[in-house]
Design a protein around this motif. Structure first.
Motif, mmCIF file in Angstrom:
data_model
loop_
_atom_site.group_PDB
_atom_site.id
_atom_site.type_symbol
_atom_site.label_atom_id
_atom_site.label_comp_id
_atom_site.label_asym_id
_atom_site.label_seq_id
_atom_site.Cartn_x
_atom_site.Cartn_y
_atom_site.Cartn_z
ATOM 1 N N GLU A 198 0.830 -1.210 0.000
ATOM 2 C CA GLU A 198 0.000 0.000 0.000
ATOM 3 C C GLU A 198 0.862 1.256 0.000
ATOM 4 O OE1 GLU A 198 -3.466 2.158 2.747
ATOM 5 O OE2 GLU A 198 -2.748 0.141 3.244
ATOM 6 N N ALA A 199 1.908 1.247 0.834
ATOM 7 C CA ALA A 199 2.800 2.402 0.902
ATOM 8 C C ALA A 199 3.554 2.594 -0.411
ATOM 9 C CB ALA A 199 3.791 2.229 2.058
ATOM 10 N N GLN A 200 3.963 1.488 -1.026
ATOM 11 C CA GLN A 200 4.685 1.588 -2.301
ATOM 12 C C GLN A 200 3.788 2.178 -3.385
ATOM 13 O OE1 GLN A 200 7.805 1.199 -2.538
ATOM 14 N NE2 GLN A 200 8.491 -0.291 -1.025
ATOM 15 N N GLU A 201 2.533 1.777 -3.400
ATOM 16 C CA GLU A 201 1.597 2.312 -4.386
ATOM 17 C C GLU A 201 1.396 3.811 -4.190
ATOM 18 O OE1 GLU A 201 -3.044 1.595 -5.858
ATOM 19 O OE2 GLU A 201 -2.073 0.194 -4.462
ATOM 20 N N GLN A 202 1.285 4.210 -2.932
ATOM 21 C CA GLN A 202 1.118 5.631 -2.611
ATOM 22 C C GLN A 202 2.356 6.422 -3.024
ATOM 23 O OE1 GLN A 202 -0.245 6.748 1.472
ATOM 24 N NE2 GLN A 202 1.709 7.852 1.574
ATOM 25 N N PHE A 203 3.538 5.868 -2.744
ATOM 26 C CA PHE A 203 4.786 6.544 -3.093
ATOM 27 C C PHE A 203 4.898 6.724 -4.603
ATOM 28 C CE2 PHE A 203 9.278 6.334 -4.334
ATOM 29 C CZ PHE A 203 9.784 7.431 -3.634
ATOM 30 N N ALA A 204 4.598 5.660 -5.338
ATOM 31 C CA ALA A 204 4.701 5.718 -6.797
ATOM 32 C C ALA A 204 3.721 6.736 -7.375
ATOM 33 C CB ALA A 204 4.443 4.341 -7.392
ATOM 34 N N GLU A 205 2.538 6.819 -6.790
ATOM 35 C CA GLU A 205 1.527 7.750 -7.285
ATOM 36 C C GLU A 205 1.964 9.197 -7.102
ATOM 37 O OE1 GLU A 205 -3.140 8.962 -6.343
ATOM 38 O OE2 GLU A 205 -2.331 7.062 -5.626
ATOM 39 N N ILE A 206 2.575 9.494 -5.944
ATOM 40 C CA ILE A 206 2.947 10.883 -5.645
ATOM 41 C C ILE A 206 4.296 11.256 -6.248
ATOM 42 C CG2 ILE A 206 3.466 12.518 -3.780
ATOM 43 C CD1 ILE A 206 1.531 10.948 -2.014
ATOM 44 N N TRP A 207 5.259 10.342 -6.174
ATOM 45 C CA TRP A 207 6.642 10.694 -6.500
ATOM 46 C C TRP A 207 7.206 9.969 -7.719
ATOM 47 C CZ3 TRP A 207 8.134 14.873 -4.094
ATOM 48 C CH2 TRP A 207 7.585 15.171 -2.839
ATOM 49 N N GLY A 208 6.457 9.001 -8.256
ATOM 50 C CA GLY A 208 7.000 8.184 -9.336
ATOM 51 C C GLY A 208 7.514 8.984 -10.524
ATOM 52 N N ASP A 209 6.798 10.042 -10.906
ATOM 53 C CA ASP A 209 7.184 10.821 -12.084
ATOM 54 C C ASP A 209 8.437 11.662 -11.850
ATOM 55 O OD1 ASP A 209 5.046 9.774 -13.434
ATOM 56 O OD2 ASP A 209 3.741 11.511 -13.102
ATOM 57 N N THR A 210 8.857 11.812 -10.594
ATOM 58 C CA THR A 210 10.026 12.655 -10.297
ATOM 59 C C THR A 210 11.315 11.847 -10.229
ATOM 60 O OG1 THR A 210 9.848 12.424 -7.879
ATOM 61 C CG2 THR A 210 8.518 14.152 -8.920
ATOM 62 N N ILE A 211 11.228 10.524 -10.356
ATOM 63 C CA ILE A 211 12.404 9.679 -10.178
ATOM 64 C C ILE A 211 13.065 9.425 -11.536
ATOM 65 C CG2 ILE A 211 13.236 7.426 -9.392
ATOM 66 C CD1 ILE A 211 10.913 7.350 -7.428
ATOM 67 N N PRO A 212 14.275 9.966 -11.762
ATOM 68 C CA PRO A 212 14.938 9.836 -13.056
ATOM 69 C C PRO A 212 15.872 8.636 -13.160
ATOM 70 C CG PRO A 212 16.148 11.390 -11.724
ATOM 71 C CD PRO A 212 15.015 10.875 -10.860
ATOM 72 N N CYS A 213 15.945 7.845 -12.096
ATOM 73 C CA CYS A 213 16.884 6.726 -12.041
ATOM 74 C C CYS A 213 16.124 5.443 -11.702
ATOM 75 C CB CYS A 213 17.959 6.998 -10.976
ATOM 76 S SG CYS A 213 17.284 7.393 -9.347
ATOM 77 N N PRO A 214 16.778 4.283 -11.718
ATOM 78 C CA PRO A 214 16.078 3.045 -11.348
ATOM 79 C C PRO A 214 15.436 3.128 -9.961
ATOM 80 C CG PRO A 214 18.184 2.542 -12.357
ATOM 81 C CD PRO A 214 18.163 4.022 -12.179
#
Length: 339
Positions: A198-214
């Motif tokens: 659940e936390a991973q899904e929330q993190f990806a939703e909020i911050w996923g687009d800002t991560i330029p690396c693996p």
């Protein structure tokens, strides 16, 4: 010191305190940017792997360092850990010896890590690196230090608590960050987010687009020790970044938490505090329980009176991260194991 509540508000809906403190946050970000840019990184002659973060406070770096050490040992490396020894008085370089050193000298995290690898406490990380290499290290694992330009890094992992993410996205004191997300992640080799699905899904939703690396995900899991927690009455205490997570882990194992004591991160465990909690546990027919990091701060006379619940990092898709480590820290020919 506990993080203020407004640090955790959504990035797109900052609290008024964050808006008011934004100019100070910009100054903090500028100071970090200058320190990083003005640094002259030292190459210690062996690979350096950094487990750092953008957030102030606990994000899961210690279990990440343990995982890295174990992965490097499987590659036939001799890893040494470099730490500033937060909470301790030593400036170093000093090799940690749990038989001689207490948390007041070297800090609790180095004492815990010393059970897994050789650990050096050094405020000057470059000096600590030189001492470790002279003592036989074939690779260095930097515990924190992502914003420290003193050492050249071959692999930099930004560790983040998936549930917290990067908070409100602002720098200290307006938010929890040591530097802006975009600037920090531009230097990262990978992001390691730690938390449940659940936390991973929330993190990806909020911050996923800002991560330029693996982006690698992981979860902390209790170590199987044969302890039967089901129905056990527990008075739990934790002086870590997120005490609630420790309490939730105990509940997940079936423990009956009759009382919880969330302490400040690295808080000294005074005899008076321990005595009060032990008396409470005795009155409720319960057992005192703490984390491994807290156990490192326990006075010796208390260590047989408190149960420790160890946790370990379970990296999802560990092969990808292991491959990154192998590429960043190839085993030198002089220490390769003969077949």
């Amino acid at each position: 010191m506990r993080a203020p509540e407004f640090w955790t508000t959504p990035p797109d809906r900052p609290a008024w305190q964050a808006r008011a403190l934004q100019p100070l946050g910009a100054l903090y970000a500028r100071a970090t940017r200058k320190r990083v840019a003005d640094g002259a990184p030292v190459d210690p002659g062996v690979p350096v792997i950094c487990a750092g973060n953008l957030n102030a406070g606990g994000t899961g770096k210690t279990p990440t360092v343990i995982w890295l050490v174990e992965a490097l040992r499987k590659m036939h490396h001799t890893p040494h850990v470099i730490s500033r020894g937060y909470g301790g008085s030593e400036t170093g370089p000093l090799q940690v010896d749990p038989r001689k050193h207490g948390p007041d000298r070297v800090g609790d995290e180095p004492l815990l890590l010393a059970s897994f690898a050789e650990v050096w406490v050094s405020r000057d990380r470059a000096a600590g690196a030189r001492a470790a290499v002279a003592a036989g290290a074939t690779v260095l694992v930097l515990d924190d230090g992502f914003q420290d330009p003193g050492l050249a890094k071959d692999l930099s992992l930004v560790v983040v608590d998936a549930a917290q993410g990067f908070g409100n996205g602002r720098c200290i004191p307006a938010g929890p960050l040591r530097e802006p997300v975009a600037e920090g992640l531009s230097r990262a080799s990978a992001v390691l987010s730690i938390g449940d699905a659940e936390a991973q899904e929330q993190f990806a939703e909020i911050w996923g687009d800002t991560i330029p690396c693996p982006h690698v995900t992981a979860e902390l899991q209790p170590l199987q020790t044969g302890m039967d927690w089901d129905g056990l009455k527990v008075v739990a205490f934790a002086g870590i970044g997120q005490p609630r997570k420790f309490f939730d882990t105990l509940r997940g194992l079936g423990a009956d938490l009759v009382a919880t004591h969330p302490l400040d991160d690295h808080q000294p465990l005074a005899a008076a505090l321990l005595t009060r909690m032990e008396a409470q546990a005795f009155a409720m027919g319960a057992q005192l329980v703490c984390t491994e990091k807290d156990a490192a701060r326990l006075p010796h006379s208390w260590r047989s009176r408190v149960i420790t619940l160890p946790v370990r990092l379970n990296v999802h898709g560990a092969e990808a991260l292991t491959q990154m480590i192998a590429e960043a820290a190839p085993l030198a020919p002089k220490v390769q194991v003969r077949k």
